[in-house]
Design a protein around this motif. Sequence first.
Motif, PDB file in Angstrom:
ATOM      1  N   VAL A 147      90.790 -92.342 112.673  1.00  0.00           N
ATOM      2  CA  VAL A 147      89.663 -91.737 112.309  1.00  0.00           C
ATOM      3  C   VAL A 147      88.628 -91.596 113.623  1.00  0.00           C
ATOM      4  O   VAL A 147      87.947 -90.589 113.789  1.00  0.00           O
ATOM      5  CB  VAL A 147      88.836 -92.706 111.086  1.00  0.00           C
ATOM      6  CG1 VAL A 147      87.624 -91.843 110.815  1.00  0.00           C
ATOM      7  CG2 VAL A 147      89.861 -92.203 110.004  1.00  0.00           C
ATOM      8  N   ALA A 148      88.489 -92.658 114.312  1.00  0.00           N
ATOM      9  CA  ALA A 148      87.612 -92.814 115.483  1.00  0.00           C
ATOM     10  C   ALA A 148      88.198 -91.669 116.573  1.00  0.00           C
ATOM     11  O   ALA A 148      87.412 -91.029 117.149  1.00  0.00           O
ATOM     12  CB  ALA A 148      87.605 -94.028 116.198  1.00  0.00           C
ATOM     13  N   GLY A 149      89.489 -91.491 116.611  1.00  0.00           N
ATOM     14  CA  GLY A 149      90.067 -90.569 117.652  1.00  0.00           C
ATOM     15  C   GLY A 149      89.880 -89.222 117.182  1.00  0.00           C
ATOM     16  O   GLY A 149      89.341 -88.185 118.040  1.00  0.00           O
ATOM     17  N   ALA A 150      89.687 -88.674 115.964  1.00  0.00           N
ATOM     18  CA  ALA A 150      88.957 -87.538 115.549  1.00  0.00           C
ATOM     19  C   ALA A 150      87.730 -87.548 115.747  1.00  0.00           C
ATOM     20  O   ALA A 150      87.328 -86.390 116.117  1.00  0.00           O
ATOM     21  CB  ALA A 150      89.862 -87.423 114.135  1.00  0.00           C
ATOM     22  N   LEU A 151      87.172 -88.259 115.183  1.00  0.00           N
ATOM     23  CA  LEU A 151      85.585 -88.338 115.432  1.00  0.00           C
ATOM     24  C   LEU A 151      85.154 -88.097 116.809  1.00  0.00           C
ATOM     25  O   LEU A 151      84.193 -87.453 117.102  1.00  0.00           O
ATOM     26  CB  LEU A 151      85.201 -89.685 114.802  1.00  0.00           C
ATOM     27  CG  LEU A 151      83.395 -89.954 114.628  1.00  0.00           C
ATOM     28  CD1 LEU A 151      82.987 -88.896 113.616  1.00  0.00           C
ATOM     29  CD2 LEU A 151      83.220 -91.357 114.301  1.00  0.00           C
ATOM     30  N   PHE A 152      85.639 -88.850 117.853  1.00  0.00           N
ATOM     31  CA  PHE A 152      85.291 -88.681 118.997  1.00  0.00           C
ATOM     32  C   PHE A 152      85.660 -87.060 119.553  1.00  0.00           C
ATOM     33  O   PHE A 152      84.741 -86.308 119.979  1.00  0.00           O
ATOM     34  CB  PHE A 152      86.002 -89.530 120.105  1.00  0.00           C
ATOM     35  CG  PHE A 152      85.737 -89.181 121.646  1.00  0.00           C
ATOM     36  CD1 PHE A 152      84.776 -89.506 122.295  1.00  0.00           C
ATOM     37  CD2 PHE A 152      86.824 -88.625 122.240  1.00  0.00           C
ATOM     38  CE1 PHE A 152      84.138 -88.942 123.377  1.00  0.00           C
ATOM     39  CE2 PHE A 152      86.635 -88.087 123.381  1.00  0.00           C
ATOM     40  CZ  PHE A 152      85.232 -88.224 124.081  1.00  0.00           C
ATOM     41  N   VAL A 153      86.713 -86.495 119.372  1.00  0.00           N
ATOM     42  CA  VAL A 153      86.950 -85.316 119.738  1.00  0.00           C
ATOM     43  C   VAL A 153      86.033 -84.166 119.191  1.00  0.00           C
ATOM     44  O   VAL A 153      85.483 -83.155 119.760  1.00  0.00           O
ATOM     45  CB  VAL A 153      88.511 -84.743 119.523  1.00  0.00           C
ATOM     46  CG1 VAL A 153      88.725 -83.449 119.679  1.00  0.00           C
ATOM     47  CG2 VAL A 153      89.427 -85.752 120.148  1.00  0.00           C
ATOM     48  N   TYR A 154      86.007 -84.180 117.790  1.00  0.00           N
ATOM     49  CA  TYR A 154      85.013 -83.132 117.248  1.00  0.00           C
ATOM     50  C   TYR A 154      83.817 -83.386 117.375  1.00  0.00           C
ATOM     51  O   TYR A 154      82.927 -82.285 117.721  1.00  0.00           O
ATOM     52  CB  TYR A 154      85.478 -83.381 115.691  1.00  0.00           C
ATOM     53  CG  TYR A 154      86.908 -82.912 115.403  1.00  0.00           C
ATOM     54  CD1 TYR A 154      87.435 -81.747 115.686  1.00  0.00           C
ATOM     55  CD2 TYR A 154      87.625 -83.564 114.567  1.00  0.00           C
ATOM     56  CE1 TYR A 154      88.362 -81.244 115.305  1.00  0.00           C
ATOM     57  CE2 TYR A 154      88.782 -83.103 114.172  1.00  0.00           C
ATOM     58  CZ  TYR A 154      89.364 -82.156 114.631  1.00  0.00           C
ATOM     59  OH  TYR A 154      90.621 -81.583 114.536  1.00  0.00           O
ATOM     60  N   MET A 155      82.942 -84.734 117.393  1.00  0.00           N
ATOM     61  CA  MET A 155      81.713 -84.827 117.742  1.00  0.00           C
ATOM     62  C   MET A 155      81.103 -84.633 119.214  1.00  0.00           C
ATOM     63  O   MET A 155      80.125 -84.217 119.517  1.00  0.00           O
ATOM     64  CB  MET A 155      81.277 -86.054 117.104  1.00  0.00           C
ATOM     65  CG  MET A 155      81.351 -86.363 115.689  1.00  0.00           C
ATOM     66  SD  MET A 155      80.604 -85.231 114.789  1.00  0.00           S
ATOM     67  CE  MET A 155      78.687 -85.439 115.318  1.00  0.00           C
TER      68      MET A 155
END
Length: 412
Positions: free
Chosen positions: A297-305
Motif C-alpha cells: 500500500v505504501a508503494g502505491a501511495l508514494f507513486v500516486y501522491m
Amino acid sequence: MNPTGPGVANGADVFFILMGAILVFAMHSGFAFLEVGTVRHKNQVNALVKILVDFAVSTLAYFFIGYGVAYGVHFFQSAAVLNGNEGAGFAPQGRDLVKFFFLLTFAAAIPAIISGGIAERAKFWPQVAATAIITALVYPFFEGLVWHGNHGVQDWFSANLGASFHDFAGSIVVHAVGGWIAFGAVTMLGHRTGRYTKDGRLIGFPPSSIPWLSLGSWLLCVGWFGFNVMSGGSLASVSGLVAMNSLMAMVGGILVALIAGRNDPGFVHNGALAGLVAVCAGSDLMHPLGALATGGVAGALFVYMFEWSQSRLKLDDVLGVWALHGLCGLWGGIACGIFGLTSLGGLGGVTFMSQLIGSLGGAAYALAAGFIIYGGLKKAVGIRLAKGDEMQGADLAIHKIGSTPEAEMGQR
C-alpha cells in the motif's frame, strides 16, 4: 571474568546498540546520495554538505537540549558518572551513552528528510537554524510523549482508547513528523524557478544521476534493519519478527511501485523506502503477510501522491518527502492498528482508534510546527536563495565549488 556475568551482558548490549547507531548513522549517507542523484548537477555539493552539517548541528542541539526534553537526562556530570561507574542513574559501561547516539541518529533524520523537500533553492544558514530548533525542541517534545510517556498522553490513550499509541521504530515519531514538517517548509519556500509554466503546467527537471539515487536507496535499505531491529534496545529484546517484517514490507513497496510507477527507476528505489517507512510502527507486531500488505500500500501511495502533489497541489517537493515520509509514515501508524490486531495475525496490544488518533495527532503537530518554524524564518531572515543564485546553482552560490571542479575549470 565470568563469561556470563553482568559485565559481559552490559557489554553485549553496549555493542548491540552501538552497531544499531552506526547502521542508522550510515543511513544519513543514504539520505545524502538519494538527494545527490535526484537534484540537478549544479546542486550536488550542496546536498552533501547540508546532510553532514545538519547531522553535526543536530548532535549539539540534541545533546545540550533535546535529549533532556525527551527523557529528562542531561550530560553535565563527570565522565565517571556518565559511564555508570558511580551509579547516579546511568547504566554501566556507558550503555546510556550509546543509547543517546542511537536516538540521536533518529533525531537527525528529521532535517535530513526535510532537506530533500527543500533542495535546490533554500538558503543554507536559515536551514541550519531550523535544524537546531527542530532537534532541540520540536522533535524531542513529541518523541518524549510517545517513547517516554511524558505528560500523561500515553496514559490517556490506554485509559480511553484501550491501548497506548504504539510506534515501535518511528513511522510517526520520525518519518511522519519529518514529512509533515517538510510540507510546511516546501510550501513556505515555494517552487523552483521554471518548475511550472504560467498556466500551471509541470515542467520536468530530470535527476542528475540514477546510479547515485539508487546507491542512496540501497544505503538506506541496509541501514534500516538497524533502524528497526535494534529499536528493541538490548540483546534480550531483539526480535527476528522485526527483521522479517521489514524485509517483507520493503519487497512489497518495491514491487507495487514498479507496477504503479510504470518501471520508473526513481519510483522503484523510493518504493523500497516507502515500504520500510510504513512498517516501522508495527514491525514488532505484524504477521509478515500484514507487513507485505503494509509495504505494498505504501508503494502505491508514494507513486500516486507524489505525482498528484506535484501536478495538482503544485508542491515542488524535490524528493517527494511529504509523500514518502509524511503520508507513508501516517499510513504506517494506522496500519499498525490494523495488521497488529490478533484477528489479522498480529501479536495484539494495539487498537485501531489509538493508532488512528495518535497518527493523525502526530501529523497535525508536525504540520503546524513546519509552518511556524519556516514561516517565522521566512519573515525574519528569508529562507530562499536569490533568483540569480538559484539559477547558478547552490553549489557555486553557497559553497563556491561544483561537484566536478577539475572538469568545470576546463570548460571555462
